[in-house]
Motif scaffolding. Structure first.
Motif, PDB file in Angstrom:
ATOM      1  N   ASP A 233      28.991  41.694  45.388  1.00 54.61           N
ATOM      2  CA  ASP A 233      28.850  42.784  44.410  1.00 54.61           C
ATOM      3  C   ASP A 233      30.094  43.665  44.402  1.00 54.61           C
ATOM      4  OD1 ASP A 233      26.378  41.859  43.693  1.00 54.61           O
ATOM      5  OD2 ASP A 233      25.256  43.315  44.920  1.00 54.61           O
ATOM      6  N   ALA A 234      30.614  43.966  45.599  1.00 53.03           N
ATOM      7  CA  ALA A 234      31.815  44.797  45.688  1.00 53.03           C
ATOM      8  C   ALA A 234      33.016  44.063  45.100  1.00 53.03           C
ATOM      9  CB  ALA A 234      32.090  45.169  47.145  1.00 53.03           C
ATOM     10  N   LEU A 235      33.068  42.747  45.315  1.00 49.78           N
ATOM     11  CA  LEU A 235      34.170  41.943  44.780  1.00 49.78           C
ATOM     12  C   LEU A 235      34.113  41.911  43.252  1.00 49.78           C
ATOM     13  CD1 LEU A 235      36.571  40.207  45.734  1.00 49.78           C
ATOM     14  CD2 LEU A 235      35.049  38.237  45.672  1.00 49.78           C
ATOM     15  N   VAL A 236      32.914  41.760  42.694  1.00 51.39           N
ATOM     16  CA  VAL A 236      32.747  41.750  41.238  1.00 51.39           C
ATOM     17  C   VAL A 236      33.138  43.103  40.654  1.00 51.39           C
ATOM     18  CG1 VAL A 236      31.048  41.637  39.374  1.00 51.39           C
ATOM     19  CG2 VAL A 236      30.983  39.957  41.232  1.00 51.39           C
ATOM     20  N   ALA A 237      32.753  44.178  41.334  1.00 47.40           N
ATOM     21  CA  ALA A 237      33.112  45.514  40.858  1.00 47.40           C
ATOM     22  C   ALA A 237      34.629  45.700  40.847  1.00 47.40           C
ATOM     23  CB  ALA A 237      32.456  46.574  41.745  1.00 47.40           C
ATOM     24  N   LEU A 238      35.295  45.157  41.867  1.00 47.46           N
ATOM     25  CA  LEU A 238      36.755  45.236  41.936  1.00 47.46           C
ATOM     26  C   LEU A 238      37.383  44.430  40.808  1.00 47.46           C
ATOM     27  CD1 LEU A 238      39.205  46.252  43.605  1.00 47.46           C
ATOM     28  CD2 LEU A 238      39.068  44.124  44.904  1.00 47.46           C
ATOM     29  N   GLU A 239      36.822  43.263  40.518  1.00 50.07           N
ATOM     30  CA  GLU A 239      37.340  42.413  39.448  1.00 50.07           C
ATOM     31  C   GLU A 239      37.201  43.098  38.093  1.00 50.07           C
ATOM     32  OE1 GLU A 239      37.297  39.616  36.207  1.00 50.07           O
ATOM     33  OE2 GLU A 239      35.509  40.624  36.989  1.00 50.07           O
ATOM     34  N   LYS A 240      36.103  43.827  37.900  1.00 49.10           N
ATOM     35  CA  LYS A 240      35.881  44.521  36.640  1.00 49.10           C
ATOM     36  C   LYS A 240      36.883  45.647  36.421  1.00 49.10           C
ATOM     37  CE  LYS A 240      30.953  43.473  36.147  1.00 49.10           C
ATOM     38  NZ  LYS A 240      29.565  44.013  36.119  1.00 49.10           N
ATOM     39  N   ARG A 241      37.504  46.110  37.508  1.00 45.19           N
ATOM     40  CA  ARG A 241      38.544  47.130  37.384  1.00 45.19           C
ATOM     41  C   ARG A 241      39.912  46.505  37.140  1.00 45.19           C
ATOM     42  NH1 ARG A 241      35.606  49.407  41.807  1.00 45.19           N
ATOM     43  NH2 ARG A 241      37.248  48.868  43.309  1.00 45.19           N
ATOM     44  N   GLY A 242      39.925  45.183  36.931  1.00 46.02           N
ATOM     45  CA  GLY A 242      41.171  44.513  36.589  1.00 46.02           C
ATOM     46  C   GLY A 242      41.970  43.997  37.760  1.00 46.02           C
ATOM     47  N   ASP A 243      41.359  43.868  38.934  1.00 44.78           N
ATOM     48  CA  ASP A 243      42.095  43.400  40.107  1.00 44.78           C
ATOM     49  C   ASP A 243      42.293  41.893  40.038  1.00 44.78           C
ATOM     50  OD1 ASP A 243      42.884  44.326  43.107  1.00 44.78           O
ATOM     51  OD2 ASP A 243      41.991  42.318  43.152  1.00 44.78           O
ATOM     52  N   ALA A 244      43.547  41.454  40.100  1.00 46.62           N
ATOM     53  CA  ALA A 244      43.872  40.029  39.974  1.00 46.62           C
ATOM     54  C   ALA A 244      43.394  39.227  41.177  1.00 46.62           C
ATOM     55  CB  ALA A 244      45.375  39.851  39.793  1.00 46.62           C
ATOM     56  N   GLY A 245      43.528  39.786  42.376  1.00 47.68           N
ATOM     57  CA  GLY A 245      43.096  39.078  43.578  1.00 47.68           C
ATOM     58  C   GLY A 245      41.606  38.822  43.573  1.00 47.68           C
ATOM     59  N   ALA A 246      40.821  39.818  43.170  1.00 46.98           N
ATOM     60  CA  ALA A 246      39.366  39.655  43.094  1.00 46.98           C
ATOM     61  C   ALA A 246      39.003  38.585  42.074  1.00 46.98           C
ATOM     62  CB  ALA A 246      38.716  40.987  42.733  1.00 46.98           C
ATOM     63  N   ARG A 247      39.716  38.556  40.947  1.00 51.03           N
ATOM     64  CA  ARG A 247      39.414  37.554  39.921  1.00 51.03           C
ATOM     65  C   ARG A 247      39.663  36.143  40.434  1.00 51.03           C
ATOM     66  NH1 ARG A 247      42.874  39.011  36.624  1.00 51.03           N
ATOM     67  NH2 ARG A 247      44.411  37.348  36.869  1.00 51.03           N
ATOM     68  N   LEU A 248      40.769  35.943  41.158  1.00 49.95           N
ATOM     69  CA  LEU A 248      41.092  34.615  41.684  1.00 49.95           C
ATOM     70  C   LEU A 248      40.062  34.149  42.705  1.00 49.95           C
ATOM     71  CD1 LEU A 248      44.959  34.949  42.040  1.00 49.95           C
ATOM     72  CD2 LEU A 248      43.737  33.466  40.457  1.00 49.95           C
ATOM     73  N   LEU A 249      39.608  35.071  43.574  1.00 49.93           N
ATOM     74  CA  LEU A 249      38.605  34.699  44.562  1.00 49.93           C
ATOM     75  C   LEU A 249      37.286  34.320  43.898  1.00 49.93           C
ATOM     76  CD1 LEU A 249      38.981  37.144  47.594  1.00 49.93           C
ATOM     77  CD2 LEU A 249      39.906  34.840  47.303  1.00 49.93           C
ATOM     78  N   ILE A 250      36.863  35.127  42.939  1.00 55.86           N
ATOM     79  CA  ILE A 250      35.594  34.867  42.267  1.00 55.86           C
ATOM     80  C   ILE A 250      35.629  33.520  41.555  1.00 55.86           C
ATOM     81  CG2 ILE A 250      34.115  35.614  40.352  1.00 55.86           C
ATOM     82  CD1 ILE A 250      34.765  38.505  41.166  1.00 55.86           C
ATOM     83  N   GLU A 251      36.761  33.183  40.942  1.00 56.54           N
ATOM     84  CA  GLU A 251      36.882  31.907  40.239  1.00 56.54           C
ATOM     85  C   GLU A 251      36.678  30.724  41.191  1.00 56.54           C
ATOM     86  OE1 GLU A 251      40.683  32.030  38.406  1.00 56.54           O
ATOM     87  OE2 GLU A 251      40.040  33.297  36.738  1.00 56.54           O
ATOM     88  N   GLN A 252      37.175  30.849  42.429  1.00 59.44           N
ATOM     89  CA  GLN A 252      37.044  29.758  43.388  1.00 59.44           C
ATOM     90  C   GLN A 252      35.684  29.730  44.064  1.00 59.44           C
ATOM     91  OE1 GLN A 252      39.878  28.151  45.995  1.00 59.44           O
ATOM     92  NE2 GLN A 252      41.593  29.289  45.161  1.00 59.44           N
ATOM     93  N   MET A 253      35.039  30.883  44.161  1.00 59.54           N
ATOM     94  CA  MET A 253      33.776  30.957  44.889  1.00 59.54           C
ATOM     95  C   MET A 253      32.571  30.653  44.016  1.00 59.54           C
ATOM     96  SD  MET A 253      34.539  34.388  47.172  1.00 59.54           S
ATOM     97  CE  MET A 253      33.009  34.318  48.103  1.00 59.54           C
ATOM     98  N   LYS A 254      32.768  30.293  42.750  1.00 61.59           N
ATOM     99  CA  LYS A 254      31.649  29.976  41.864  1.00 61.59           C
ATOM    100  C   LYS A 254      30.965  28.686  42.303  1.00 61.59           C
ATOM    101  CE  LYS A 254      33.407  32.329  37.763  1.00 61.59           C
ATOM    102  NZ  LYS A 254      33.932  32.183  36.386  1.00 61.59           N
TER     103      LYS A 254
END
Length: 254
Positions: A233-254
């Motif tokens: 949840d914290a990672l998704v919230a970070l991604e929604k703020r435009g964080d590139a690192g969070a987006r890359l992690l979420i893409e791999q962890m799907k």
């Protein structure tokens, strides 16, 4: 301190804590042995309370063999950024594990401040030797079986071990719910294949870096620190703020 030992709030805390007994009132202290027992109980309860303030535990593992010496200083600088980010997250604890030389693999205590961790890492000197990733995985399993580990980060450049044995231990980590985030320095194909499989088995992520991708690694490491503290949840919230690192992690962890 009179009356029955409070238990209601403690029962709501993590399952890793023992619930104090509710069938025994605090009795008057009348002798040295009773005093010692009372103080020991108070110390145990205080320690348990401190542990519940920890929001996450992250193991940070490093390959410190000689092949990494040319870029070691740069890697230390990048990794220090993660430690500074970790300092912003209340309750996140980090343990350092590294290997080098002939069979040397060491594990630090749990650090609650990023600057302490960075200082410990700055004292490491690379030494020639083969990889000991199996020991890193074994250390992670030991810690996870004793108390929840939020994630394991591993930074290395090669793999010189039996990949099936590594994957067997990685599978155990996956069953315990401990994701591994593996970051490869360079482009060794054998290491990449092994690291990607370990990441898959643990529901983690893989990334590579070199001199031109230092910024990306720093962003990924900071995102891992956020994940270790607050979960997906914290990672998704970070991604929604435009964080590139969070987006890359979420893409791999799907």
């Amino acid at each position: 301190m009179a009356g029955r030992t409070p238990t209601t709030d403690r029962r709501k805390q993590g399952s890793h804590l023992e619930t104090p007994r509710t069938d025994a009132a605090v009795t008057p202290v009348s002798g040295a042995s009773e005093v010692a027992a009372f103080l020991e109980q108070a110390k145990s309860l205080e320690s348990a309370a401190k542990r519940t303030q920890t929001s996450g535990r992250l193991i940070f593992a490093l390959d410190a063999t000689m092949s990494r010496q040319p870029t070691w200083d740069q890697a230390c600088h990048i990794q220090a950024e993660m430690f500074r980010e970790a300092d912003k997250i209340a309750g996140l604890e980090i343990k350092l594990v590294y290997f080098r030389g002939f069979g040397e693999c060491k594990s630090s205590r749990w650090f609650s401040h990023g600057d302490e961790m960075a200082k410990a890492m700055s004292r490491i000197v690379c030494q020639g030797g083969r990889t000991q990733i199996r020991k890193v995985l074994a250390s992670g399993l030991k810690e996870a079986r004793a108390e929840k580990v939020s994630a394991i980060v591993y930074v290395g450049d090669c793999m010189e071990e039996d990949v099936d044995q590594l994957c067997a231990r990685a599978g155990e980590l996956g069953l315990l719910g401990v994701p591994m985030f593996l970051f490869q320095e360079g482009r060794d194909p054998v290491a990449e294949q092994a690291f990607r499989e370990i990441a898959r088995l643990t529901n983690g992520a893989y990334g590579s870096f070199d001199a031109g991708a230092a910024r990306q690694l720093a962003e990924l490491l900071k995102a891992v620190a956020v994940y270790a503290s607050g979960g997906r949840d914290a990672l998704v919230a970070l991604e929604k703020r435009g964080d590139a690192g969070a987006r890359l992690l979420i893409e791999q962890m799907k």
